[in-house]
Design an enzyme around this catalytic site. Structure first.
Site, short mmCIF file in Angstrom:
data_model
loop_
_atom_site.label_atom_id
_atom_site.label_comp_id
_atom_site.label_asym_id
_atom_site.label_seq_id
_atom_site.Cartn_x
_atom_site.Cartn_y
_atom_site.Cartn_z
N GLY A 1 75.10 16.93 52.47
CA GLY A 1 74.28 17.15 51.05
C GLY A 1 73.13 18.16 51.24
O GLY A 1 72.93 18.50 52.30
N GLN B 1 65.40 22.15 48.81
CA GLN B 1 65.69 22.59 50.15
C GLN B 1 65.81 24.14 50.27
O GLN B 1 65.74 24.76 51.29
CB GLN B 1 66.79 21.92 50.91
CG GLN B 1 66.48 20.26 51.40
CD GLN B 1 67.60 19.68 51.88
OE1 GLN B 1 68.54 19.16 51.13
NE2 GLN B 1 67.55 19.79 53.27
N CYS C 1 68.89 15.81 58.94
CA CYS C 1 68.40 16.31 57.72
C CYS C 1 68.50 18.02 58.14
O CYS C 1 68.01 18.38 59.03
CB CYS C 1 67.10 16.15 57.22
SG CYS C 1 66.41 16.99 55.73
N LEU C 2 69.10 18.71 57.10
CA LEU C 2 69.51 20.12 57.15
C LEU C 2 67.82 20.77 57.23
O LEU C 2 67.69 21.75 57.79
CB LEU C 2 70.19 20.73 56.02
CG LEU C 2 71.52 20.24 56.21
CD1 LEU C 2 72.24 20.87 54.87
CD2 LEU C 2 72.50 20.75 57.38
N HIS D 1 69.06 9.68 50.31
CA HIS D 1 68.45 10.76 51.29
C HIS D 1 68.01 11.99 50.09
O HIS D 1 67.10 12.73 50.20
CB HIS D 1 69.32 11.34 52.22
CG HIS D 1 68.76 12.38 52.90
ND1 HIS D 1 68.37 12.23 54.45
CD2 HIS D 1 68.49 14.01 52.73
CE1 HIS D 1 67.99 13.34 55.04
NE2 HIS D 1 68.14 14.37 54.16
N GLU D 2 69.05 12.25 49.25
CA GLU D 2 69.03 13.68 48.53
C GLU D 2 67.96 13.07 47.33
O GLU D 2 67.05 13.92 46.91
CB GLU D 2 70.18 13.91 47.69
CG GLU D 2 71.34 14.51 48.77
CD GLU D 2 70.92 15.67 49.58
OE1 GLU D 2 69.95 16.18 49.33
OE2 GLU D 2 71.33 15.48 50.95
N HIS E 1 64.57 13.67 48.55
CA HIS E 1 64.33 15.08 48.57
C HIS E 1 63.61 15.58 47.42
O HIS E 1 62.50 15.94 47.36
CB HIS E 1 65.61 16.05 49.00
CG HIS E 1 65.64 16.03 50.34
ND1 HIS E 1 64.87 16.71 51.31
CD2 HIS E 1 66.67 15.94 51.02
CE1 HIS E 1 65.32 16.90 52.32
NE2 HIS E 1 66.51 16.55 52.32
ZN ZN Z 1 67.62 16.36 54.15
#
Ligand code: ZN
Length: 171
Positions: free
Chosen positions: A46, A51, A88-89, A130-131, A134
């Site tokens: 995701g 991000q 998380c990226l 999660h998204e 964000h």
């Molecule tokens: Zn994330």
């Protein structure tokens, strides 16, 4: 398509609420294509637009080969509870156990502006939550009582379970 740089924890744009998309044009499509390529390259399951430094309500999720593009997503229903590892990226190298709703229903628009609903449970529900977090400037570490709950990927957690890379997807 192009791979964009994924911003990390300390970048202020990750803490800002993103704006609604009002124009569903070719520049939106190009951004979605770039986000997909960036997510796959990471690799992750995701990615939210902020991000990659774009303050708009846009996210992509890909689980088991099923791609979902979300524009202006909103959770309209949630139920149950699910505690699982989450990464998380934008927080590379770490994971933590996070409590999420087990099931969610999300209302969103597709890349052409058409409204749709998607229901998810377990991992898909986690990725959706999660998204959308964000896009509201929220990171999963905000749910932890202490940053000591973060586990470095590859280390053992307190229960002695090995937290392996790949077992926890970056979202
Ligand atoms: Zn994330």
């Amino acid at each position: 398509m192009a791979i964009r740089r994924i911003l990390t924890l300390e970048e202020p744009v990750l803490r800002e609420r993103t704006r609604k998309v009002t124009t569903f044009d070719v520049s939106l499509h190009r951004l979605l294509d770039d986000m997909l390529e960036t997510m796959r390259d990471a690799p992750g399951i995701g990615l939210a637009a902020n991000q990659v430094g774009i303050g708009l309500q846009i996210a992509v999720i890909e689980i088991d080969g099923v791609l979902t593009e979300l524009i202006n997503p909103q959770i309209v229903r949630r139920s149950g509870e699910d505690i699982d590892w989450e990464g998380c990226l934008s927080i590379p190298g770490f994971v933590a156990e996070v409590a999420r709703s087990l099931k969610v229903t999300v209302k969103a628009r597709d890349r052409h502006g058409k409204e749709f609903r998607i229901k998810g449970e377990e991992l898909l529900a986690r990725a959706l939550q999660h998204e959308i977090d964000h896009l509201n400037g929220v990171l999963y570490v905000d749910y932890l009582e202490s940053l000591e709950e973060l586990v470095r990927v590859g280390e053992s957690d307190s229960a002695g379970d090995d937290v392996r890379e790949g077992a926890v997807a970056g979202i």
